[in-house]
Scaffold this active site. Structure first.
Site, PDB file in Angstrom:
ATOM      1  N   ASP A  84      20.342  14.044 -37.711  1.00  0.00           N
ATOM      2  CA  ASP A  84      18.975  14.393 -38.106  1.00  0.00           C
ATOM      3  C   ASP A  84      18.009  13.298 -37.656  1.00  0.00           C
ATOM      4  O   ASP A  84      18.430  12.185 -37.326  1.00  0.00           O
ATOM      5  CB  ASP A  84      18.877  14.613 -39.626  1.00  0.00           C
ATOM      6  CG  ASP A  84      19.297  13.393 -40.443  1.00  0.00           C
ATOM      7  OD1 ASP A  84      20.187  12.640 -39.989  1.00  0.00           O
ATOM      8  OD2 ASP A  84      18.733  13.168 -41.532  1.00  0.00           O
TER       9      ASP A  84
ATOM     10  N   GLU B  79      21.087  11.890 -43.072  1.00  0.00           N
ATOM     11  CA  GLU B  79      21.003  10.434 -43.298  1.00  0.00           C
ATOM     12  C   GLU B  79      19.579  10.019 -43.610  1.00  0.00           C
ATOM     13  O   GLU B  79      19.343   9.092 -44.393  1.00  0.00           O
ATOM     14  CB  GLU B  79      21.514   9.688 -42.055  1.00  0.00           C
ATOM     15  CG  GLU B  79      21.743   8.191 -42.299  1.00  0.00           C
ATOM     16  CD  GLU B  79      20.484   7.329 -42.177  1.00  0.00           C
ATOM     17  OE1 GLU B  79      20.484   6.202 -42.708  1.00  0.00           O
ATOM     18  OE2 GLU B  79      19.496   7.792 -41.558  1.00  0.00           O
TER      19      GLU B  79
HETATM   20 ZN    ZN Z   1      19.076   6.298 -38.497  1.00  0.00          ZN
END
Ligand code: ZN
Length: 464
Positions: A82, A146
Site C-alpha cells: 500500500d 502498513e
Molecule cells: Zn513504508
C-alpha cells in the site's frame, strides 16, 4: 542493467500503477490488485503463494521457499504494497503513471516501499527459477495496510496466521541512504514506539455574539496545542544517534552539540533539512494532528478534541509520556481529560547477528569501504511486530550516492516521490547477495537462531 534490475524496475512500475492508496478507511487500499500483479509475476516460477484477505480487498500474499535444513534460521523479506495518498497539485508528474525520465522512476511508492517489495519479489523469483535451495526457509511477504498501522496486514497475520510469516530474521523498509561524505549506509535497526492520546476539552457553550469571558472549548484547545508545541522535553542521546551525528562529518563544534543532551536544542535551528529528524531522534515527540471543535457558526463550543501523535524513544514508559503531557499542559488540565491508554514501546534489534554481517559484506561489494550505520527510525514500520517478539528486523537497501538521508526522508510521503534506476539495481543486487550469503549451505555456518526466553513466551502468546 542486470536481468534482476530490469525485473525490479518493471515490477515497481506495475505496483505504482496499482494505485493501492491507503487512506485509513477499511475499504481503502485495494491491495488485492498488487497481489494479482505479484501472482502473475510468479507464474511459471514453480512458486505457490498463500493469500489472506482479512477484509474485502485488503489482501496479502506470502510465498515460502522451504529450506533444506529445518534447524537453520528462516529469513523473511517483508514488503508492504500500500501507499499513502497524494496531493496531485504538488506533483510535477502523474503520481501513478510510473514514468521513467532520465533514469528515474516517478510515482507514489517509489521509495516507500514498492521499490523494496519489487526487489524482494525479483530476488525470490530468480532463486526459485534457478532451483536455489536455501538452508533455512526464505519467506517473501507482500503485505497490506502498513500505512495505517497494519491492522489488515502484519498485525493481523501475527495474530491469526503467524505460521505464514514467521521467521528468525527479517528485512523490511527502510535504509540505504548515505549518511555523510564518508561511505556510511544507513540500516534501520529499530524504531521509536508510540502512544495514542486524545485530549477532551470541556468549556461552556454559549452565544457567539458575546464571547467575552466565555469558556470557549476551541480557545482552550488552541492554548493546549500551543503549550504542547512549545514544551521543551529533555533530550536523550541514544547510541544510534551519537554514531549518526558523528558520521555526518559536520564541524567539530556542531557535532559536539549534537551529541550533548543539554545543547542539542540550541543547534537545531541551524541544521536545515536535518533538524526535524535530529529533534525526533533525541526526544519524545508530541504532535497535535487532529483538532476539532464547534458545530455551528454562532455557538461557542462547549467541547473540543485534540488527537496527539506521540513517539517515544527506547526506555520511555507510559508513565513518562503521561508526565510529559501533564508538565506541558499545566493548569489547563482543569478543563482537559486525557483519553486513551495505548502504548507501544520502542523496538531495537541487536547488530551482532549473522544477517547484519551479511548486510555489511553485500554493501561493501557495491560500495567498497562502506560501513553500515545502524539507525533508529523515528516513524513506524512492520519491523516492530517482529522485534517485539525478539526477532531481529532491519530496514535495508542500497541507494546510489545522490541520496543523502535528508533527500531520502523528504520524499517519504512527500510530493514527487521517485527513485533512480541505479539505486534499484544496487538494492536488488545487494539483496540477492544477502540472501545467498545468509542461506548458502557452505557459507552460513555462523547463522544461528536467536531463541531467548522472551521470544518463546511471546510466540506462545501470539498463537493463542
Ligand atoms: Zn513504508
Amino acid at each position: 542493467m542486470s536481468d534482476l534490475g530490469r525485473d525490479t524496475v518493471e515490477l515497481l512500475q506495475q505496483l505504482i500503477r496499482g494505485e493501492a492508496v491507503n487512506d485509513g478507511a477499511p475499504d481503502g487500499g485495494g491491495e488485492h490488485r498488487q497481489v494479482e500483479t505479484l501472482l502473475r509475476y510468479f507464474e511459471g516460477s514453480g512458486l505457490e503463494g498463500v493469500t489472506v484477505e482479512p477484509h474485502p480487498g485488503r489482501t496479502s500474499l506470502v510465498v515460502r521457499i522451504e529450506g533444506t535444513d529445518a534447524s537453520a534460521p528462516a529469513l523473511a523479506l517483508v514488503g508492504h504494497t500500500d501507499v499513502v495518498p497524494v496531493e496531485p497539485a504538488g506533483w510535477s508528474r502523474d503520481p501513478f503513471a510510473a514514468e521513467i525520465v532520465d533514469g528515474v522512476v516517478w510515482g507514489r511508492g517509489a521509495i516507500d516501499m514498492l521499490n523494496l517489495t519489487a526487489a524482494y519479489a525479483a530476488v525470490t523469483r530468480r532463486l526459485a527459477v534457478e532451483g536455489f535451495r536455501p538452508r533455512g526457509d526464505l519467506v517473501f511477504a507482500a503485505v497490506a495496510d502498513e500505512e495505517n498501522g497494519s491492522r489488515f496486514g502484519v498485525e493481523w497475520l501475527t495474530e491469526h496466521r503467524l505460521d505464514l510469516i514467521d521467521a528468525d530474521y527479517v528485512l523490511t523498509e527502510s535504509g540505504g541512504a548515505h549518511a555523510g561524505p564518508r561511505p556510511g549506509i544507513t540500516v534501520m535497526v529499530g524504531e521509536k514506539g508510540g502512544a495514542g492520546r486524545r485530549l477532551r476539552v470541556t468549556g461552556t457553550p454559549g452565544h457567539g455574539s458575546a464571547p467575552w469571558g466565555a469558556r470557549n472549548a476551541a480557545v482552550l484547545a488552541a492554548e493546549a496545542v500551543v503549550r504542547l508545541s512549545r514544551h521543551r522535553a529533555p533530550a536523550v542521546i541514544t547510541p544510534q544517534w551519537r554514531d549518526y551525528a558523528r558520521a555526518l562529518d559536520l564541524d567539530a563544534e556542531t557535532t559536539a552539540a549534537l551529541v550533548d543532551a543539554d545543547r542539542i536544542d540550541d543547534v537545531l535551528p541551524h541544521l536545515g533539512a536535518l533538524a526535524g529528524f535530529a529533534h525526533a531522534s533525541t526526544h519524545t515527540t508530541v504532535s497535535p494532528n487532529v483538532v476539532r471543535a464547534g458545530e455551528k457558526g454562532n455557538v461557542i463550543p462547549g467541547e473540543a478534541t485534540v488527537q496527539l501523535d506521540i513517539r517515544v524513544l527506547p526506555g520511555v514508559s507510559r508513565e513518562d509520556v503521561e508526565g510529559q503531557l501533564r508538565d506541558a499542559l499545566g493548569d489547563l488540565l482543569e478543563h482537559i481529560e486525557i483519553e486513551g491508554d495505548w502504548f507501544g514501546e520502542a523496538t531495537l534489534s541487536p547488530t551482532d547477528t549473522p544477517l547484519f554481517d551479511a548486510l555489511g559484506s553485500a554493501v561493501r561489494r557495491v560500495h567498497p569501504g562502506a560501513e553500515l550505520l545502524p539507525m533508529l527510525g523515528v516513524g513506524g514500520t512492520d519491523g516492530r511486530f517482529y522485534r517485539r517478539r525478539g526477532i531481529p528486523a532491519y530496514g535495508f537497501g542500497v541507494l546510489s550516492e545522490r541520496w543523502d538521508y535528508g533527500t531520502f526522508r523528504r520524499l517519504f510521503h512527500g510530493n514527487d516521490e521517485r527513485i533512480d534506476v541505479a539505486s534499484l539495481e544496487l538494492t536488488v543486487t545487494a539483496l540477492d547477495d544477502v540472501v545467498r550469503t545468509f542461506h548458502d549451505p557452505g557459507g552460513s555456518a555462523r547463522a544461528r537462531r536467536i531463541d531467548g526466553p522472551e521470544r518463546t513466551d511471546s510466540r506462545k502468546k501470539a498463537t493463542t
